[in-house]
Design a protein around this motif. Sequence first.
Motif, PDB file in Angstrom:
ATOM      1  N   MET A 153      59.533  22.130  50.525  1.00  0.00           N
ATOM      2  CA  MET A 153      58.639  23.285  50.393  1.00  0.00           C
ATOM      3  C   MET A 153      57.267  22.990  50.997  1.00  0.00           C
ATOM      4  O   MET A 153      56.635  23.865  51.606  1.00  0.00           O
ATOM      5  N   TRP A 158      55.201  26.372  51.896  1.00  0.00           N
ATOM      6  CA  TRP A 158      55.536  27.380  50.880  1.00  0.00           C
ATOM      7  C   TRP A 158      54.974  27.059  49.501  1.00  0.00           C
ATOM      8  O   TRP A 158      55.274  27.782  48.546  1.00  0.00           O
ATOM      9  N   ILE A 159      54.180  26.004  49.378  1.00  0.00           N
ATOM     10  CA  ILE A 159      53.617  25.686  48.073  1.00  0.00           C
ATOM     11  C   ILE A 159      52.726  26.834  47.617  1.00  0.00           C
ATOM     12  O   ILE A 159      51.970  27.409  48.400  1.00  0.00           O
ATOM     13  N   GLN A 163      58.349  32.710  47.384  1.00  0.00           N
ATOM     14  CA  GLN A 163      59.605  32.326  48.033  1.00  0.00           C
ATOM     15  C   GLN A 163      59.998  30.894  47.717  1.00  0.00           C
ATOM     16  O   GLN A 163      61.185  30.538  47.721  1.00  0.00           O
ATOM     17  N   ALA A 164      59.015  30.045  47.394  1.00  0.00           N
ATOM     18  CA  ALA A 164      59.342  28.677  47.011  1.00  0.00           C
ATOM     19  C   ALA A 164      60.049  28.631  45.658  1.00  0.00           C
ATOM     20  O   ALA A 164      60.822  27.711  45.389  1.00  0.00           O
ATOM     21  N   PRO A 168      65.095  28.128  47.002  1.00  0.00           N
ATOM     22  CA  PRO A 168      65.870  26.877  46.913  1.00  0.00           C
ATOM     23  C   PRO A 168      67.109  26.946  46.040  1.00  0.00           C
ATOM     24  O   PRO A 168      68.047  26.160  46.250  1.00  0.00           O
ATOM     25  N   TRP A 234      60.377  24.166  37.679  1.00  0.00           N
ATOM     26  CA  TRP A 234      60.184  24.435  39.094  1.00  0.00           C
ATOM     27  C   TRP A 234      59.014  25.398  39.352  1.00  0.00           C
ATOM     28  O   TRP A 234      58.189  25.128  40.235  1.00  0.00           O
ATOM     29  N   MET A 238      55.575  24.601  41.660  1.00  0.00           N
ATOM     30  CA  MET A 238      55.327  25.368  42.873  1.00  0.00           C
ATOM     31  C   MET A 238      54.086  26.244  42.804  1.00  0.00           C
ATOM     32  O   MET A 238      53.396  26.444  43.803  1.00  0.00           O
TER      33      MET A 238
END
Length: 298
Positions: A153, A158-159, A163-164, A168, A234, A238
């Motif tokens: 990411m 994308w952090i 979408q991050a 995945p 997660w 992120m």
Amino acid sequence: MTTVTTTAARSAATTTAPRRSGRAPLPARLGRIAVLTALTLGAVLSLVPFAWMLIASTHSSSELFHSPPPFLPGGNLLRNLAHLQETIGFGRVMLNSLGIAVVYTALSSLLSAMCGYGLAKYRFRGRGLLLGLVLATMMIPLQVLLVPLFQMMASLGWIDSYQAVIVPFLANSFGILLMRQGFLDFPDELLESARIDGSGELRTFYQVVLPCVRPQLGALVIFTFMGQWNGFIWPLLMLNTEDKYTVPVALNTLTGLTHVDYSGLMLGSFLATLPLMVLFLLFQRQFVAGLLGGAVKG
């Protein structure tokens, strides 16, 4: 004389024969009462945590530690709700979680259905190996994947983006296997008939096959939505901006080193369960049918 004797015999038989009652035998009735009592007790016990969350959300945090604790609603519900909105912007994070969960559920369910259909109805070399790899991914714990996924990411930039959080984990191995089992029972003759009539593969999938596996699809929607809605580790890794937090991440900020807002946690947790309850009520028939779909053959 014979007729009179026969009539008398029938009358005597009718009189002496035991009358059949429509009620079930006593042991069966006692067993049914015991089962209903156990189910009622289990339902009441399952509602106790929700009732306590609702009661605790109407009191201040200090009142929750009184002895004995409060068992009736208090008068701080609106004050706690205003404090929750002021502290973490609860309405915003609810919309964040709802948007992420809806998008993820739609994309993941569609991808799982397509992959399950391919594994169930198409014959190609390496299909067994691919199915084994899907099964193997279910044995890998999430903690092992956090570092490589984070690096991926970060390399994509994308952090701190939605979408991050979504992309995945779109390929859900549990969803693929669940939909595959549903497609295995679909008759191949209907597929051949649709192809003979000139229907393309995508049209056959969407208009012929997919409506027949709505129970499995409904169960998958509930499982997928619940998993994404309750996801914590997660999204915590992120999302760095408070305006993008999801509900679990935002509620975690109410727990500090020296102070914990228990009333806010109870109110936020109770409100966070409402979308899951609504979803289950909407798809409960499909959920039960999807879980029992492969249990009976015939």
